[in-house]
Design a protein around this motif. Structure first.
Motif, PDB file in Angstrom:
ATOM      1  N   ASN A  19      22.944 -88.546 -13.064  1.00 25.75           N
ATOM      2  CA  ASN A  19      22.232 -89.942 -13.991  1.00 25.75           C
ATOM      3  C   ASN A  19      23.262 -90.968 -13.122  1.00 25.75           C
ATOM      4  O   ASN A  19      22.708 -91.466 -11.833  1.00 25.75           O
ATOM      5  CB  ASN A  19      23.006 -89.885 -15.305  1.00 25.75           C
ATOM      6  CG  ASN A  19      22.500 -88.659 -16.012  1.00 25.75           C
ATOM      7  OD1 ASN A  19      21.190 -88.502 -15.885  1.00 25.75           O
ATOM      8  ND2 ASN A  19      23.152 -88.016 -16.869  1.00 25.75           N
ATOM      9  N   THR A  20      23.696 -92.054 -13.721  1.00 27.43           N
ATOM     10  CA  THR A  20      24.190 -93.644 -13.181  1.00 27.43           C
ATOM     11  C   THR A  20      25.565 -93.402 -12.796  1.00 27.43           C
ATOM     12  O   THR A  20      26.085 -94.460 -12.922  1.00 27.43           O
ATOM     13  CB  THR A  20      23.809 -94.443 -13.905  1.00 27.43           C
ATOM     14  OG1 THR A  20      24.318 -94.228 -15.575  1.00 27.43           O
ATOM     15  CG2 THR A  20      22.192 -94.513 -14.310  1.00 27.43           C
ATOM     16  N   GLN A  21      26.118 -92.175 -12.535  1.00 25.72           N
ATOM     17  CA  GLN A  21      27.550 -92.308 -12.223  1.00 25.72           C
ATOM     18  C   GLN A  21      27.922 -93.150 -10.944  1.00 25.72           C
ATOM     19  O   GLN A  21      27.351 -92.887 -10.030  1.00 25.72           O
ATOM     20  CB  GLN A  21      28.020 -90.541 -12.051  1.00 25.72           C
ATOM     21  CG  GLN A  21      29.187 -90.585 -11.159  1.00 25.72           C
ATOM     22  CD  GLN A  21      30.683 -90.975 -12.013  1.00 25.72           C
ATOM     23  OE1 GLN A  21      30.952 -92.442 -11.717  1.00 25.72           O
ATOM     24  NE2 GLN A  21      31.269 -90.266 -12.798  1.00 25.72           N
ATOM     25  N   SER A  22      28.697 -94.156 -11.260  1.00 28.59           N
ATOM     26  CA  SER A  22      28.992 -94.912 -10.121  1.00 28.59           C
ATOM     27  C   SER A  22      30.319 -95.333 -10.039  1.00 28.59           C
ATOM     28  O   SER A  22      30.816 -96.665  -9.851  1.00 28.59           O
ATOM     29  CB  SER A  22      28.153 -96.229 -10.576  1.00 28.59           C
ATOM     30  OG  SER A  22      26.702 -95.920 -10.498  1.00 28.59           O
ATOM     31  N   SER A  23      31.442 -94.355 -10.240  1.00 26.94           N
ATOM     32  CA  SER A  23      32.541 -94.502  -9.958  1.00 26.94           C
ATOM     33  C   SER A  23      33.512 -94.754  -8.632  1.00 26.94           C
ATOM     34  O   SER A  23      34.427 -94.967  -8.287  1.00 26.94           O
ATOM     35  CB  SER A  23      33.537 -93.508 -10.774  1.00 26.94           C
ATOM     36  OG  SER A  23      33.174 -93.608 -12.151  1.00 26.94           O
ATOM     37  N   ILE A  24      32.496 -94.204  -7.678  1.00 29.80           N
ATOM     38  CA  ILE A  24      32.879 -94.452  -6.163  1.00 29.80           C
ATOM     39  C   ILE A  24      31.812 -95.367  -5.559  1.00 29.80           C
ATOM     40  O   ILE A  24      31.021 -95.598  -5.976  1.00 29.80           O
ATOM     41  CB  ILE A  24      32.901 -92.987  -5.533  1.00 29.80           C
ATOM     42  CG1 ILE A  24      31.574 -92.573  -5.378  1.00 29.80           C
ATOM     43  CG2 ILE A  24      33.971 -92.118  -6.281  1.00 29.80           C
ATOM     44  CD1 ILE A  24      31.695 -91.377  -4.454  1.00 29.80           C
TER      45      ILE A  24
ATOM     46  N   VAL B 183      14.417 -88.679 -22.145  1.00 30.44           N
ATOM     47  CA  VAL B 183      15.108 -89.999 -22.778  1.00 30.44           C
ATOM     48  C   VAL B 183      16.301 -90.690 -22.315  1.00 30.44           C
ATOM     49  O   VAL B 183      16.174 -91.854 -22.164  1.00 30.44           O
ATOM     50  CB  VAL B 183      15.483 -89.589 -24.330  1.00 30.44           C
ATOM     51  CG1 VAL B 183      16.114 -90.515 -24.895  1.00 30.44           C
ATOM     52  CG2 VAL B 183      14.252 -88.903 -25.137  1.00 30.44           C
ATOM     53  N   ARG B 184      17.115 -89.829 -21.617  1.00 26.26           N
ATOM     54  CA  ARG B 184      18.196 -90.421 -20.572  1.00 26.26           C
ATOM     55  C   ARG B 184      17.600 -91.358 -19.780  1.00 26.26           C
ATOM     56  O   ARG B 184      18.010 -92.405 -19.323  1.00 26.26           O
ATOM     57  CB  ARG B 184      18.858 -89.454 -20.319  1.00 26.26           C
ATOM     58  CG  ARG B 184      20.166 -90.009 -19.336  1.00 26.26           C
ATOM     59  CD  ARG B 184      21.219 -90.758 -20.384  1.00 26.26           C
ATOM     60  NE  ARG B 184      22.246 -91.271 -19.511  1.00 26.26           N
ATOM     61  CZ  ARG B 184      23.408 -90.816 -19.372  1.00 26.26           C
ATOM     62  NH1 ARG B 184      23.820 -89.745 -19.922  1.00 26.26           N
ATOM     63  NH2 ARG B 184      24.393 -91.369 -18.573  1.00 26.26           N
ATOM     64  N   LEU B 185      16.488 -90.786 -19.093  1.00 22.47           N
ATOM     65  CA  LEU B 185      16.035 -91.680 -17.886  1.00 22.47           C
ATOM     66  C   LEU B 185      15.281 -92.851 -18.310  1.00 22.47           C
ATOM     67  O   LEU B 185      15.357 -93.921 -17.763  1.00 22.47           O
ATOM     68  CB  LEU B 185      14.713 -90.824 -17.236  1.00 22.47           C
ATOM     69  CG  LEU B 185      15.072 -89.776 -16.303  1.00 22.47           C
ATOM     70  CD1 LEU B 185      13.941 -88.619 -15.852  1.00 22.47           C
ATOM     71  CD2 LEU B 185      15.605 -90.327 -14.760  1.00 22.47           C
TER      72      LEU B 185
ATOM     73  N   ASP C  22      18.087 -95.383 -18.936  1.00 23.50           N
ATOM     74  CA  ASP C  22      18.508 -95.651 -17.875  1.00 23.50           C
ATOM     75  C   ASP C  22      17.800 -96.328 -16.758  1.00 23.50           C
ATOM     76  O   ASP C  22      18.283 -96.713 -15.512  1.00 23.50           O
ATOM     77  CB  ASP C  22      19.521 -94.457 -17.206  1.00 23.50           C
ATOM     78  CG  ASP C  22      20.623 -93.938 -17.967  1.00 23.50           C
ATOM     79  OD1 ASP C  22      21.125 -94.845 -18.872  1.00 23.50           O
ATOM     80  OD2 ASP C  22      21.063 -92.886 -17.734  1.00 23.50           O
ATOM     81  N   CYS C  23      16.519 -96.417 -17.036  1.00 20.95           N
ATOM     82  CA  CYS C  23      15.704 -96.863 -16.131  1.00 20.95           C
ATOM     83  C   CYS C  23      15.980 -98.407 -15.227  1.00 20.95           C
ATOM     84  O   CYS C  23      15.953 -98.451 -14.098  1.00 20.95           O
ATOM     85  CB  CYS C  23      14.183 -97.076 -16.462  1.00 20.95           C
ATOM     86  SG  CYS C  23      13.737 -98.323 -17.774  1.00 20.95           S
TER      87      CYS C  23
END
Length: 541
Positions: free
Chosen positions: A390-395, A409-411, A414-415
């Motif tokens: 998904n949108t994991q952005s911790s690095i 639905v998640r897409l 998060d669009c």
């Protein structure tokens, strides 16, 4: 405002409606404290539970509410005692009189029960009405609760009021079963029922949209005198009008004094902790269910099932909104999770990227951020293909090569985030709804298809068959089908041991591991899942 305010009765049905959360198994000491609190707060009638001939699985005493059970309690003299029976038990194969004589073996004069209420769906109402005569002849006060009336036409409701007018019912209730009514609709239903029914009326509201108390007070303005409520709103789905609020309003209307201290004490010691545990009360899911006329049991079932993520519940609501969900059916609920039905379609082969490569898969758990420095160092030195869920952005974004997402639905949610992220997105593009595709129209999509089939993994060159649409399963399938040489996982922290989501995920991971093509799953950050684990620090040279 109704002129005869003194005739208003507050009926608390916590032990009956709330019993859906604890199998009607309330401690006796608690019930006695509750009864004292009800009397002090000005409640007129307490519905201590159900009466039923059905005995399947364990249920506590309030599921049957026998005379002997009631006699074991300390009931203040000022309180009338009610029990409820389901109309479905009166209109089955067993004759109505036989059912009633078993449930009520003595006359009211010899029973601690004062009031008997019968809950009926519209199709049961006419055939159940003769129960009124039988019970009245034995001295009981009788109420009939019409369920899901808000979904009926004016003609249907007026016809029901005509049938009711033929019997000596003490209170004709209507229930906002879906929690979909507002004060204007409440007034409308009352006016329709008043077409032929001239006797006392009652209302039982649900709080899907936060309007239970407001609808109840509107009903009082329209002459309704029997008012249901439950302590902290404890009841199936989003719950009901809250007794602790309604008694304050009714005391003001009737110009009487009440003592709230015992009620607030029993809320603090028992009902609030139980509410924290069981989570009744309205929320955005129940609000949507009320708005679209969806039976609240769908929401309650999904919230209590670890298989349903936030995306699943919202997608199910959207499905039920279109297909209809006024009547709860388990098979209908199961079908709402089938976002990808039929033959999977896809145009991209993950082997183009993953074949022979080491892959580092980043989950959404806090382990990625907590061990960011080590992960970034490992990536810089070993150059694995880094994929983020998904949108994991911790690095650092520059270290992430691809993202993967599959839940419609998640897409959609998060669009906007995906539009700002630079990585290509692995997703079943050719199978996504049009609104999702429109939202992702400027995004580079790698189209890998999927279909859902219970307890199955199958890895194809352009699509896979999965047991669920969880993104972790989709990511594993793409990496496996892509013939990666090694798979490391970070940020798959898991849940506490008693959280059912942990066992559900372990089941899925074990199913994956049992496949011939499966890669070894190796977590390099802390995990509670039952997979092999090593330390990212031990992999550093």
């Amino acid at each position: 405002m109704f002129e005869d305010n003194k005739s208003i009765k507050v009926l608390d049905c916590t032990l009956r409606d709330g019993g859906y959360y604890n199998s009607w198994d309330f401690p006796t000491d608690l019930i006695n404290q509750y009864l004292e609190a009800m009397q002090a707060a000005g409640v007129d009638i307490v519905e201590l539970g159900l009466r039923s001939l059905i005995n399947k699985g364990f249920k506590g005493a309030s599921a049957y509410t026998t005379d002997s059970f009631i006699n074991s309690l300390v009931v203040p003299e000022q309180l009338s005692v009610a029990v409820m029976i389901n109309g479905s038990e009166l209109v089955g194969e067993t004759p109505l009189e036989s059912v009633l004589s078993t449930l009520f073996p003595v006359k009211a004069a010899d029973s601690p029960v004062d009031v008997v209420r019968i809950a009926c769906h519209v199709h049961e109402f006419v055939n159940a009405l003769p129960a009124c005569n039988w019970l009245k002849e034995r001295g009981y006060i009788v109420g009939f609760n019409l369920m899901q009336v808000a979904e009926r036409s004016q003609e249907e409701v007026e016809a029901l009021s005509l049938e009711a007018s033929k019997y000596p019912i003490d209170s004709l209730y209507f229930a906002d079963s879906m929690g979909s009514m507002n004060p204007q609709q409440t007034s409308k239903i009352i006016s329709w029922l008043r077409k032929h029914w001239e006797g006392p009326m009652g209302i039982h509201t649900h709080d899907n949209m936060g309007l239970a108390l407001q609808n109840t007070l509107q009903a009082v303005n329209d002459g309704v005198t029997w008012l249901d409520a439950t302590v902290t709103g404890m009841g199936r789905g989003p719950g009901n009008a809250r007794t602790e609020e309604l008694v304050i309003e009714v005391a003001d209307i009737k110009s009487i004094s009440i003592n709230m201290v015992p009620l607030m004490s029993v809320i603090r010691s028992f009902f609030q902790p139980l509410k924290n545990q069981c989570s009744w009360g309205s929320n955005p899911y129940y609000y949507l269910a009320g708005k679209y006329g969806i039976h609240p049991t769908y929401i309650q079932e999904m919230m209590g099932d670890s298989r349903y993520s936030e995306e699943d519940i919202l997608a199910a609501i959207e499905h039920l909104k279109l297909e209809g969900g006024k009547k709860f059916k388990l098979d209908t609920l199961d079908s709402t999770r089938e976002f990808y039905i039929g033959e999977p379609r896809g145009s991209w082969n993950p082997a183009d990227i993953f074949e022979g490569k080491e892959v580092l898969l980043l989950g959404t758990g806090p382990g990625v951020a907590e061990h960011r420095t080590a992960l970034e160092s490992y990536i810089a030195k070993n150059n694995p293909v880094v994929i983020a869920l998904n949108t994991q952005s911790s690095i650092a974004q520059s270290l992430i090569a691809f993202r993967v997402a599959c839940h419609p639905v998640r897409l959609l949610a998060d669009c906007s985030a995906h539009a700002q992220l630079p990585q290509p997105l692995i997703t079943p593009a050719s199978m996504l709804p049009e609104d999702v595709l429109d939202a992702l129209k400027d995004k580079k999509l790698l189209d890998y298809g999927l279909s859902i089939e219970s307890d199955k993994f199958s890895f194809g060159s352009h699509s896979s068959v999965l047991p669920t649409s969880l993104v972790i399963c989709y990511a594993l399938s793409a990496i496996t089908a892509g013939k990666a040489s090694k798979l490391l996982m970070a940020g798959f922290d898991g849940y506490s041991a008693d959280d059912p989501r942990n066992s559900e995920m372990n089941k899925l991971l074990k199913l994956y591991a049992s496949q011939e093509q499966a890669l070894e799953l190796l977590s390099v950050t802390p995990t509670r899942y039952e997979i092999k684990s090593q330390s990212i620090y031990g992999l550093m040279e």
